[in-house]
Structures are given as structure tokens and as C-alpha cells.
Enzyme design. Structure first.
Site, PDB file in Angstrom:
ATOM      1  N   GLN A 119      -7.746  -0.365   3.657  1.00 47.69           N
ATOM      2  CA  GLN A 119      -8.537  -0.920   4.766  1.00 47.69           C
ATOM      3  C   GLN A 119      -9.893  -1.459   4.310  1.00 47.69           C
ATOM      4  OE1 GLN A 119      -7.894  -1.472   8.006  1.00 47.69           O
ATOM      5  NE2 GLN A 119      -5.811  -0.651   7.953  1.00 47.69           N
ATOM      6  N   CYS A 158       2.139   2.757  12.751  1.00 45.82           N
ATOM      7  CA  CYS A 158       3.243   3.488  12.133  1.00 45.82           C
ATOM      8  C   CYS A 158       3.714   4.633  13.004  1.00 45.82           C
ATOM      9  CB  CYS A 158       2.806   4.026  10.791  1.00 45.82           C
ATOM     10  SG  CYS A 158       1.933   2.786   9.863  1.00 45.82           S
ATOM     11  N   SER A 174      -3.679  -3.325  -0.638  1.00 48.03           N
ATOM     12  CA  SER A 174      -2.572  -4.054  -0.023  1.00 48.03           C
ATOM     13  C   SER A 174      -3.047  -5.438   0.386  1.00 48.03           C
ATOM     14  CB  SER A 174      -2.054  -3.293   1.199  1.00 48.03           C
ATOM     15  OG  SER A 174      -1.015  -4.008   1.804  1.00 48.03           O
ATOM     16  N   ASN A 192      -7.636   3.879   8.955  1.00 50.02           N
ATOM     17  CA  ASN A 192      -7.038   2.715   9.594  1.00 50.02           C
ATOM     18  C   ASN A 192      -7.046   2.806  11.115  1.00 50.02           C
ATOM     19  OD1 ASN A 192      -5.158   4.797   8.510  1.00 50.02           O
ATOM     20  ND2 ASN A 192      -3.688   3.760   9.821  1.00 50.02           N
ATOM     21  N   GLY A 202       0.810  -1.211   0.000  1.00 50.87           N
ATOM     22  CA  GLY A 202       0.000   0.000   0.000  1.00 50.87           C
ATOM     23  C   GLY A 202       0.848   1.267   0.000  1.00 50.87           C
ATOM     24  N   HIS A 222      -1.617  -7.626   2.830  1.00 54.51           N
ATOM     25  CA  HIS A 222      -1.453  -8.187   4.181  1.00 54.51           C
ATOM     26  C   HIS A 222      -2.512  -7.757   5.182  1.00 54.51           C
ATOM     27  CE1 HIS A 222       0.547  -4.851   6.568  1.00 54.51           C
ATOM     28  NE2 HIS A 222       0.687  -4.374   5.343  1.00 54.51           N
TER      29      HIS A 222
HETATM   30  C1  LIG Z   1      -1.515  -0.433   6.063  1.00 47.74           C
HETATM   31  C2  LIG Z   1      -1.944   0.759   5.296  1.00 47.74           C
HETATM   32  C3  LIG Z   1      -1.140   1.288   4.267  1.00 47.74           C
HETATM   33  C4  LIG Z   1       0.229   0.752   3.960  1.00 47.74           C
HETATM   34  O1  LIG Z   1       0.184  -0.485   3.317  1.00 47.74           O
HETATM   35  P1  LIG Z   1       1.483  -1.443   3.338  1.00 47.74           P
HETATM   36  O2  LIG Z   1       1.125  -2.555   2.427  1.00 47.74           O
HETATM   37  O3  LIG Z   1       1.685  -1.857   4.754  1.00 47.74           O
HETATM   38  O4  LIG Z   1       2.634  -0.611   2.817  1.00 47.74           O
HETATM   39  C5  LIG Z   1      -1.626   2.374   3.563  1.00 47.74           C
HETATM   40  N1  LIG Z   1      -2.838   2.904   3.835  1.00 47.74           N
HETATM   41  C6  LIG Z   1      -3.632   2.428   4.799  1.00 47.74           C
HETATM   42  C7  LIG Z   1      -4.962   3.051   5.022  1.00 47.74           C
HETATM   43  C8  LIG Z   1      -3.212   1.351   5.574  1.00 47.74           C
HETATM   44  O5  LIG Z   1      -4.005   0.885   6.537  1.00 47.74           O
END
Ligand SMILES: *Cc1c(COP(=O)(O)O)cnc(C)c1O
Length: 394
Positions: free
Chosen positions: A180, A326, A200, A152, A72, A202
């Protein structure tokens, strides 16, 4: 057995066993480089093509509108930098919300150094974008409007369709970070009307380090990762074949099982919210009560530090997050909570609980009891709390 309860699914999720099985052959037998012009390469290409088709179909896009990324964060970086730099002729303004993920906020700040102007939409006390305010800052010369589909941290779901429509009225591109929501809510790019969308793997029971950016055909975007000819000349680097295969499988399963998981997780979440609100005094739920991700409960506990609650819960075997994953590690209060007007002291006392399909009612009830005990104990040590006088516990 030692207890380990995971309530941090907005940070990451375990890889689903079925996803793992789908990925495994791509680490060993089907190990070819998809750019190679031989049997091994062609076999790898089949996996990548199938993954791309699957994801395109789910989001109602064409396969050549789906670009694989390393997650993401890369997709967010790419959307912002790639669109801004490729469309300088249209203007220099970018509009985002103040409660975006760090991947967006930091990237926007980088663009300011390149001469772009970044303006922020206002959000209300629940984190919802104020569309009337957006209207006043949406001027011709705006290149891009970017807003996350759901937050998030506090789980608030934004009116992306309306935001995209307004962006298009002044000739700006509409971008949403759907990390999300992809697999949780309907993410049909045509229905939403967006030109770009980040995803994303994961966060939906797929592997880490892989994601995608949807870019509508016809949208001018620069590359940010230069290298070989991969991803139709737009993103250099050998594709993480097993990763994209796993991502597609995870996305497919999430969509197939969406209703079941949605209702189940929301049921756990609602029980949790109801119990905490009625059994723990001086607690505030952050984010919109209805327009909210089904898995999210974010609370501010008055008179105590979020970190202290986090450590008490961790000792009891419960994994949660204070602020966003983060920004934890820093003791700065969450930028999201400050942006929605939560006072700094209260923002410091915030904890995010995000539930998943493997959680149980027993875990929810155990967590509520643990919170009650921990909060009571921590408040008894808090001078701020003592100043408030006697409090009755349920
Ligand atoms: C987790 C997240 C990201 C980052 O994604 P990654 O795959 O971990 O780099 C970006 N935006 C939101 C809203 C997220 O929750």
C-alpha cells in the site's frame, strides 16, 4: 451518461495509459522468452533487466536483490515461508501484526502446521503497533518479524524503521509488506532497515498479477515456486515480461508524481473526512488521523450494516468497499477493526473509501450528499436506531 465513480483504489487501480503504452510491444514484437538464447530472448531480457534496475534504484537496492513475483500475495507467501523454512536453525518463532493482509495471516497459519510458533504484536485503537509489547515477545529464537508498512483497510502507517531495528537486536529478519505504500511513501529499504519487502503493481496504476519481493543479499531464503532457473534460481516460471515492464513504469511514474498526487488525493480525502464527520451523525473514523495513507478514509456508521450502505452507494454509481476486498463476500466483520477494538456491531457498519488521482472534488461532494441521504434512510428503517430516539440531521 450513467455515473460511475471509483472510490476503491486500495483494492486496485486502473492501468495508467503511459504504462499501457510501455507494455504493449512486449505482448507482440518483443515476445521472446527471456530464458531463450537467441535474439528474441535477448530483447525480452533487456526489458526485464531495465524493469529490475528501475525498481532497484527506486527502493535503494541492488538489481539482484529484486525478485519478480505474481503480485503481493506471492511475495508475502514467499517472505514468510521462504525465511521460516530456510532459517529453522535460528529458532521457530515468527512475529506478525494481527492486522496484516490475508496473504500474511493465512500463510502464518500454514506455518503453524509446520511447527512454527506465530505470535502477534498488539496494536492500539488506531492500529499502531505497540512497540513496548513487541519488546516483550521479541525473544532470541525469533526468525522473522513481519509488519505491513500501511494497512490496506484503515490506512494506518506503522513505525517500520523502529520495528526493524528491534527485530535485528534479537537477530531476527525484518520484513515489511509495502504493497500500500510503494510509490506513495518513501520506500528506501536501507533507510527502513528491512531485509525483505513486498510490492505489487496493480495498486499503483500498473497491471494486475505482478509484483516483487526485495531480499537483501546474504539473507537465506528458500524457494516456494520450484521450476526452472528463473530469478537467479529462486523462483521458477517464465517471467511475465510485459507485466514487469508495466510495473516498473508504474512505479517510476508514481515516484515522479508522488508529491503532486499525494497532496491532491489527500486534499480530496480531507475534504471528505471533514464533511462526513461534521454532516453525518454517529460516525467514527477508523485508523490514525495523521499517520495515515493519503487516500484512505474508513468509517463506521452506527446502527446500520456496511453492506446496505455499499449497495445504496453502488445504486448511486459510487464504488466503495466494506471491510477489505478479500474478506467481503463473507459477512464476517473485518479482522482489522476487531483487532483495534471496534465493537462487532459497529465493525459491521464500516465502509472504506480510497481515492485516486482521477477523482474530483465534485465526486467527493456528490458522495457526501449520497451518504447523508442513504444513512438517514437506512437508519429510519433500523430498530436499533429508533431505540436511540430523535436525531437531528445537519
Ligand atoms: C493488495 C494487497 C496485497 C496483495 O497483493 P496482490 O498483488 O493483489 O496479490 C498484499 N498486501 C496488502 C497490504 C495489499 O493491500
Amino acid at each position: 451518461m450513467e455515473k460511475h465513480i471509483y472510490f476503491d483504489h486500495a483494492a486496485t487501480t486502473p492501468v495508467d495509459e503511459r504504462v499501457m503504452q510501455e507494455m504493449l510491444p512486449y505482448f507482440t514484437e518483443i515476445f521472446g522468452n527471456p530464458n531463450s538464447q537467441h535474439y528474441f530472448g535477448r530483447e525480452a531480457v533487456k526489458g526485464v533487466d531495465k524493469a529490475r534496475d528501475t525498481i532497484a534504484k527506486i527502493i535503494n537496492a541492488k538489481p539482484n536483490e529484486v525478485y519478480f513475483t505474481a503480485g503481493g500475495t506471492e511475495a508475502d507467501n514467499w517472505a514468510l515461508k521462504g525465511i521460516a523454512r530456510a532459517n529453522k536453525n535460528k529458532g521457530n518463532k515468527i512475529i506478525i501484526s494481527p492486522i496484516e493482509h490475508a496473504a500474511m495471516l493465512s500463510t502464518a497459519k500454514e506455518l503453524v502446521k509446520e511447527g512454527f510458533v506465530v505470535e502477534y504484536m498488539q496494536v492500539d485503537k488506531d492500529g499502531l503497533v505497540d512497540l513496548n509489547h513487541l519488546k516483550t515477545i521479541l525473544t532470541p529464537g525469533t526468525i522473522l518479524v513481519g509488519c505491513m508498512m500501511a494497512n490496506n483497510e484503515i490506512g494506518t502507517i506503522q513505525p517500520i524503521k523502529e520495528i526493524a531495528k528491534m527485530a535485528h537486536e534479537v537477530g531476527a529478519f525484518a520484513f515489511t509488506d509495502a504493497v500500500q505504500t510503494a510509490g506513495v511513501l518513501e520506500t528506501d529499504v536501507k533507510e527502513l532497515g528491512v531485509d525483505l519487502m513486498s510490492m505489487s503493481s496493480h495498486k499503483i496504476y500498473g497491471p494486475k498479477g505482478v509484483g516483487a519481493l526485495y531480499v537483501r543479499n546474504g539473507v537465506k531464503i528458500n524457494s516456494i515456486l520450484t521450476g526452472g532457473h528463473q530469478e537467479r534460481m529462486k523462483r521458477g516460471g517464465t517471467t511475465y515480461v510485459a507485466g514487469v515492464v508495466g510495473f516498473a513504469k508504474a512505479f517510476e511514474l508514481a515516484v515522479e508524481e508522488r508529491e503532486k498526487n499525494f497532496e491532491y488525493v489527500k486534499g480530496l480525502r480531507d475534504r471528505f473526512i471533514d464533511r462526513v464527520m461534521s454532516e453525518v451523525p454517529f460516525v467514527k473514523l477508523n485508523g490514525h488521523r495523521e499517520k495515515r495513507l493519503p487516500a484512505n478514509a474508513d468509517f463506521s456508521f452506527e446502527f446500520i450494516e456496511g453492506e446496505s450502505i455499499l449497495f445504496s452507494l453502488d445504486l448511486a454509481g459510487i464504488a466503495v468497499s466494506s471491510g477489505s476486498a478479500c474478506s467481503s463476500g463473507s459477512l464476517e466483520p473485518s479482522h482489522v477493526l476487531l483487532a483495534i477494538g471496534v465493537p462487532e456491531a459497529l465493525a459491521h457498519g464500516s465502509i472504506r473509501f480510497t481515492f485516486g488521482k482521477h477523482n474530483t472534488i465534485e465526486e467527493i461532494d456528490y458522495a457526501v450528499e449520497t451518504i447523508k441521504t442513504a444513512v438517514k434512510r437506512l437508519r429510519e428503517m433500523s430498530p436499533l436506531f429508533k431505540a436511540q430516539g430523535e436525531i437531528k440531521y445537519v
